[in-house]
Design a protein around this motif. Structure first.
Motif, PDB file in Angstrom:
ATOM      1  N   TRP A   5       0.868  -1.337   0.164  1.00  0.00           N
ATOM      2  CA  TRP A   5       0.058  -0.130  -0.079  1.00  0.00           C
ATOM      3  C   TRP A   5       0.919   1.052  -0.267  1.00  0.00           C
ATOM      4  CZ3 TRP A   5      -1.115  -4.320   2.132  1.00  0.00           C
ATOM      5  CH2 TRP A   5      -2.356  -5.110   1.820  1.00  0.00           C
ATOM      6  N   ILE A   6       0.675   2.069  -1.036  1.00  0.00           N
ATOM      7  CA  ILE A   6       1.529   3.272  -1.119  1.00  0.00           C
ATOM      8  C   ILE A   6       0.792   4.636  -0.636  1.00  0.00           C
ATOM      9  CG2 ILE A   6       2.768   4.691  -2.815  1.00  0.00           C
ATOM     10  CD1 ILE A   6       2.989   2.277  -4.477  1.00  0.00           C
ATOM     11  N   VAL A   7       1.324   5.143   0.126  1.00  0.00           N
ATOM     12  CA  VAL A   7       0.732   6.460   0.857  1.00  0.00           C
ATOM     13  C   VAL A   7       1.414   7.679   0.180  1.00  0.00           C
ATOM     14  CG1 VAL A   7       0.177   7.950   2.780  1.00  0.00           C
ATOM     15  CG2 VAL A   7       0.200   5.558   2.982  1.00  0.00           C
ATOM     16  N   TYR A   8       0.652   8.589  -0.572  1.00  0.00           N
ATOM     17  CA  TYR A   8       1.212   9.462  -1.447  1.00  0.00           C
ATOM     18  C   TYR A   8       0.559  10.776  -1.252  1.00  0.00           C
ATOM     19  CZ  TYR A   8      -2.073   7.875  -4.786  1.00  0.00           C
ATOM     20  OH  TYR A   8      -3.572   7.750  -5.283  1.00  0.00           O
ATOM     21  N   HIS A   9       0.826  12.025  -1.784  1.00  0.00           N
ATOM     22  CA  HIS A   9       0.005  13.045  -2.001  1.00  0.00           C
ATOM     23  C   HIS A   9       0.269  13.772  -3.133  1.00  0.00           C
ATOM     24  CE1 HIS A   9       3.317  16.308  -2.183  1.00  0.00           C
ATOM     25  NE2 HIS A   9       3.929  15.394  -1.456  1.00  0.00           N
ATOM     26  N   ASP A  10      -0.673  14.632  -3.787  1.00  0.00           N
ATOM     27  CA  ASP A  10      -0.512  15.278  -5.119  1.00  0.00           C
ATOM     28  C   ASP A  10      -0.928  16.938  -4.688  1.00  0.00           C
ATOM     29  OD1 ASP A  10      -3.319  15.541  -4.704  1.00  0.00           O
ATOM     30  OD2 ASP A  10      -3.956  14.614  -6.673  1.00  0.00           O
ATOM     31  N   LEU A  18       4.933   9.048   0.514  1.00  0.00           N
ATOM     32  CA  LEU A  18       5.104   9.201   1.935  1.00  0.00           C
ATOM     33  C   LEU A  18       5.431   7.988   2.661  1.00  0.00           C
ATOM     34  CD1 LEU A  18       2.256  11.729   2.102  1.00  0.00           C
ATOM     35  CD2 LEU A  18       4.548  12.434   1.877  1.00  0.00           C
ATOM     36  N   GLY A  19       5.084   7.008   1.909  1.00  0.00           N
ATOM     37  CA  GLY A  19       5.287   5.462   2.862  1.00  0.00           C
ATOM     38  C   GLY A  19       4.777   4.315   1.980  1.00  0.00           C
ATOM     39  N   VAL A  20       5.659   3.219   1.929  1.00  0.00           N
ATOM     40  CA  VAL A  20       5.140   2.180   1.560  1.00  0.00           C
ATOM     41  C   VAL A  20       4.961   1.035   2.664  1.00  0.00           C
ATOM     42  CG1 VAL A  20       5.662   0.343  -0.216  1.00  0.00           C
ATOM     43  CG2 VAL A  20       6.354   2.617  -0.642  1.00  0.00           C
ATOM     44  N   ALA A  25      -3.925  -1.919   7.332  1.00  0.00           N
ATOM     45  CA  ALA A  25      -4.119  -1.130   8.318  1.00  0.00           C
ATOM     46  C   ALA A  25      -3.161  -0.333   8.859  1.00  0.00           C
ATOM     47  CB  ALA A  25      -4.456  -2.192   9.636  1.00  0.00           C
ATOM     48  N   GLU A  26      -1.893  -0.585   8.812  1.00  0.00           N
ATOM     49  CA  GLU A  26      -0.879   0.447   9.200  1.00  0.00           C
ATOM     50  C   GLU A  26      -0.692   1.509   8.189  1.00  0.00           C
ATOM     51  OE1 GLU A  26       4.093   0.436   9.907  1.00  0.00           O
ATOM     52  OE2 GLU A  26       2.965  -1.539   9.508  1.00  0.00           O
ATOM     53  N   ALA A  27      -0.875   1.204   6.908  1.00  0.00           N
ATOM     54  CA  ALA A  27      -0.965   2.203   5.694  1.00  0.00           C
ATOM     55  C   ALA A  27      -2.057   3.346   6.163  1.00  0.00           C
ATOM     56  CB  ALA A  27      -1.122   1.660   4.554  1.00  0.00           C
ATOM     57  N   TYR A  28      -3.219   2.820   6.523  1.00  0.00           N
ATOM     58  CA  TYR A  28      -4.350   3.695   6.593  1.00  0.00           C
ATOM     59  C   TYR A  28      -4.181   4.467   7.892  1.00  0.00           C
ATOM     60  CZ  TYR A  28      -7.613   1.969   3.143  1.00  0.00           C
ATOM     61  OH  TYR A  28      -8.341   1.525   2.278  1.00  0.00           O
ATOM     62  N   LEU A  43      -3.264  10.364   0.007  1.00  0.00           N
ATOM     63  CA  LEU A  43      -4.025   9.262  -1.018  1.00  0.00           C
ATOM     64  C   LEU A  43      -3.195   8.040  -0.512  1.00  0.00           C
ATOM     65  CD1 LEU A  43      -3.879  11.426  -3.986  1.00  0.00           C
ATOM     66  CD2 LEU A  43      -5.741  10.997  -2.424  1.00  0.00           C
ATOM     67  N   LEU A  44      -4.085   6.983  -0.529  1.00  0.00           N
ATOM     68  CA  LEU A  44      -3.598   5.762  -0.454  1.00  0.00           C
ATOM     69  C   LEU A  44      -4.078   4.474  -1.507  1.00  0.00           C
ATOM     70  CD1 LEU A  44      -2.455   3.609   1.484  1.00  0.00           C
ATOM     71  CD2 LEU A  44      -4.848   3.276   2.351  1.00  0.00           C
TER      72      LEU A  44
END
Length: 62
Positions: A5-10, A18-20, A25-28, A43-44
């Protein structure tokens, strides 16, 4: 591992990822924590792995 799960922004052109995570659950949790720091939030999206440029087709929705 089947996906990450990739957490990112635009909100800007740089440092968008921002994170992989290997745990959804940890990603959320991280997404909710970091989102207020960005104008458009965070975003995720899940991304299947392994991935290679030689794969027949890979769909990436961001």
């Amino acid at each position: 591992m089947r996906q990450v799960w990739i957490v990112y922004h635009d909100s800007g052109p740089d440092n968008n990822i921002l994170g992989v995570f290997d745990d959804e659950a940890e990603a959320y949790e991280f997404q909710e924590l970091i989102a207020p720091q960005y104008e458009k939030g965070a975003l995720l999206t899940p991304f299947r792995v392994p991935w290679r440029c030689t794969d027949d087709a890979t769909e990436l929705r961001i």
